[in-house]
Design a protein around this motif. Structure first.
Motif, short mmCIF file in Angstrom:
data_model
loop_
_atom_site.label_atom_id
_atom_site.label_comp_id
_atom_site.label_asym_id
_atom_site.label_seq_id
_atom_site.Cartn_x
_atom_site.Cartn_y
_atom_site.Cartn_z
N VAL A 63 -40.14 -15.79 -29.50
CA VAL A 63 -40.52 -16.92 -30.13
C VAL A 63 -42.10 -17.22 -29.86
CG1 VAL A 63 -38.40 -18.06 -29.94
CG2 VAL A 63 -39.88 -18.54 -28.14
N GLY A 64 -42.57 -16.25 -29.37
CA GLY A 64 -44.29 -16.15 -29.21
C GLY A 64 -44.72 -16.31 -27.67
N LEU A 65 -43.64 -15.75 -26.95
CA LEU A 65 -43.95 -15.68 -25.34
C LEU A 65 -44.51 -14.38 -24.81
CD1 LEU A 65 -40.79 -18.11 -24.48
CD2 LEU A 65 -43.52 -18.64 -24.59
N ILE A 66 -44.10 -13.33 -25.51
CA ILE A 66 -44.65 -11.92 -25.22
C ILE A 66 -45.89 -11.59 -25.67
CG2 ILE A 66 -44.02 -9.42 -25.24
CD1 ILE A 66 -41.22 -10.28 -25.58
N GLU B 229 -39.42 -13.16 -20.02
CA GLU B 229 -39.90 -11.79 -20.20
C GLU B 229 -39.43 -10.92 -19.13
OE1 GLU B 229 -44.00 -9.27 -21.22
OE2 GLU B 229 -43.94 -11.45 -21.27
N LYS B 230 -39.59 -11.15 -18.12
CA LYS B 230 -39.43 -10.26 -16.95
C LYS B 230 -37.76 -9.87 -16.69
CE LYS B 230 -39.95 -9.29 -11.98
NZ LYS B 230 -38.64 -8.84 -11.99
N LYS B 231 -37.08 -10.96 -17.07
CA LYS B 231 -35.46 -11.06 -16.85
C LYS B 231 -35.09 -10.08 -18.08
CE LYS B 231 -31.46 -13.80 -17.16
NZ LYS B 231 -30.80 -15.10 -17.36
N ILE B 232 -35.70 -10.15 -19.27
CA ILE B 232 -35.16 -9.35 -20.18
C ILE B 232 -35.59 -7.88 -20.16
CG2 ILE B 232 -35.63 -8.52 -22.63
CD1 ILE B 232 -36.24 -11.50 -23.20
N VAL B 233 -36.70 -7.38 -19.40
CA VAL B 233 -37.15 -6.14 -18.88
C VAL B 233 -36.03 -5.46 -18.06
CG1 VAL B 233 -38.57 -4.65 -17.68
CG2 VAL B 233 -39.51 -6.35 -19.46
N ASP B 234 -35.60 -6.42 -17.10
CA ASP B 234 -34.75 -6.10 -15.97
C ASP B 234 -33.19 -5.97 -16.74
OD1 ASP B 234 -36.47 -6.34 -14.16
OD2 ASP B 234 -36.13 -8.40 -13.44
#
Length: 231
Positions: free
Chosen positions: A205-208, A177-182
Motif C-alpha cells: 500500500v506504499g510502505l516498501i 516489511e521485515k516480517k514479510i521478508v522473514d
C-alpha cells in the motif's frame, strides 16, 4: 543477461494490454509501435534468433494517422507481438511459461480490481483467485499442506502440473516489511521440499520504499520469483 522469464512476462503484459485496448484508441498506433520495437530489440539483444520470428515496425510519421492506416498498423503490432511471444515460449519450460503468464496477468489486473486499501491478506487472495479463475489457469487454492519442522505450511495457490506454488503477502503496516521478508524466507525453506518454483506476490500500500533492496533481503532466490505490486 536478462532473465527469459522476465522478457516473456514483459511481452505477455504488452500483449494483454493490446488485447484489452478499446478500438477507439487504435487510431493512435505510434505508442504501441514504439513499445513493440523496444521490446523486440531487447529480446533480439539476448536471443539473435528472434529476428526470424518478427521484424521492426516503422512508426507513423504523424501522431494521428488515417484510421485505416492506423488500424492496419495496430493489427501488425498485435501479430508481431504474438510471434515474439511464440519465440520466447520456445525458450521456456512449462513452469517458466506459467510464471511469466501469472505475473503478467496479476501485474496488469490486480491493482485495478482493488479499489479500497485492503485490510487483510484474505481480501487480496480473493481478488487473485478471481483473476486466476477467469484467466483459465489450472490451480488449487489452499489444498496442499506441507509439513516442515514442527509446522504445517499451506501455500495460497498451487499449480501441481508445473510443480509451482504462489503465495500472496500484504504490506499494509509500517512495521510489516521485515516480517514479510522473514515469512518469505521461512516459506521458501518449507515449500522447496515439495515445489521446484515459487512465486511470491506482495501487495504493497506504499510502505516498501526500496523494492530492489526488499527483494535482496530474500535469502534463497534460486527458483524463487518475487513481485511487488503497488496499490
Amino acid at each position: 543477461m536478462t532473465d527469459v522469464i522476465l522478457l516473456h512476462r514483459m511481452v505477455r503484459t504488452f500483449q494483454n494490454e493490446l488485447n484489452t485496448t478499446e478500438k477507439e484508441r487504435w487510431i493512435v498506433s505510434r505508442p504501441f509501435v514504439v513499445r513493440f520495437n523496444t521490446l523486440m530489440k531487447l529480446v533480439i539483444s539476448e536471443f539473435p534468433g528472434a529476428e526470424e520470428y518478427c521484424h521492426e515496425i516503422r512508426p507513423p510519421d504523424i501522431i494521428r494517422e488515417q484510421p485505416i492506416s492506423a488500424i492496419g498498423r495496430f493489427s501488425e503490432v498485435r501479430l508481431q507481438t504474438s510471434s515474439l511471444l511464440d519465440f520466447l515460449e520456445s525458450k521456456l519450460d512449462k513452469a517458466e511459461e506459467l510464471i511469466g503468464d501469472v505475473l503478467a496477468v496479476l501485474t496488469l489486473k490486480l491493482r485495478s480490481t482493488i479499489r479500497k486499501e485492503p485490510i487483510d491478506e484474505k481480501e487480496v487472495q480473493e481478488k487473485v483467485d478471481t483473476i486466476l479463475n477467469v484467466s483459465n489457469f489450472a490451480y488449487l487454492r489452499e489444498k496442499r499442506s506441507i509439513p516442515y519442522s514442527s509446522k504445517h505450511y499451506i501455500p495460497d495457490f498451487t499449480f501441481d502440473a508445473e510443480n509451482t506454488c504462489l503465495e500472496i503477502k500484504l504490506c499494509n503496516r509500517a512495521n510489516k516489511e521485515k516480517k514479510i521478508v522473514d515469512e518469505i524466507n521461512a516459506d521458501i525453506v518449507a515449500y522447496k521440499t515439495v515445489y521446484e518454483k515459487l512465486i511470491f506476490v506482495v501487495y504493497d500500500v506504499g510502505l516498501i520504499r526500496d523494492v530492489s533492496r526488499f527483494k535482496e533481503d530474500i535469502k534463497d532466490q534460486e527458483g524463487v520469483y518475487i513481485e511487488v505490486i503497488k496499490h
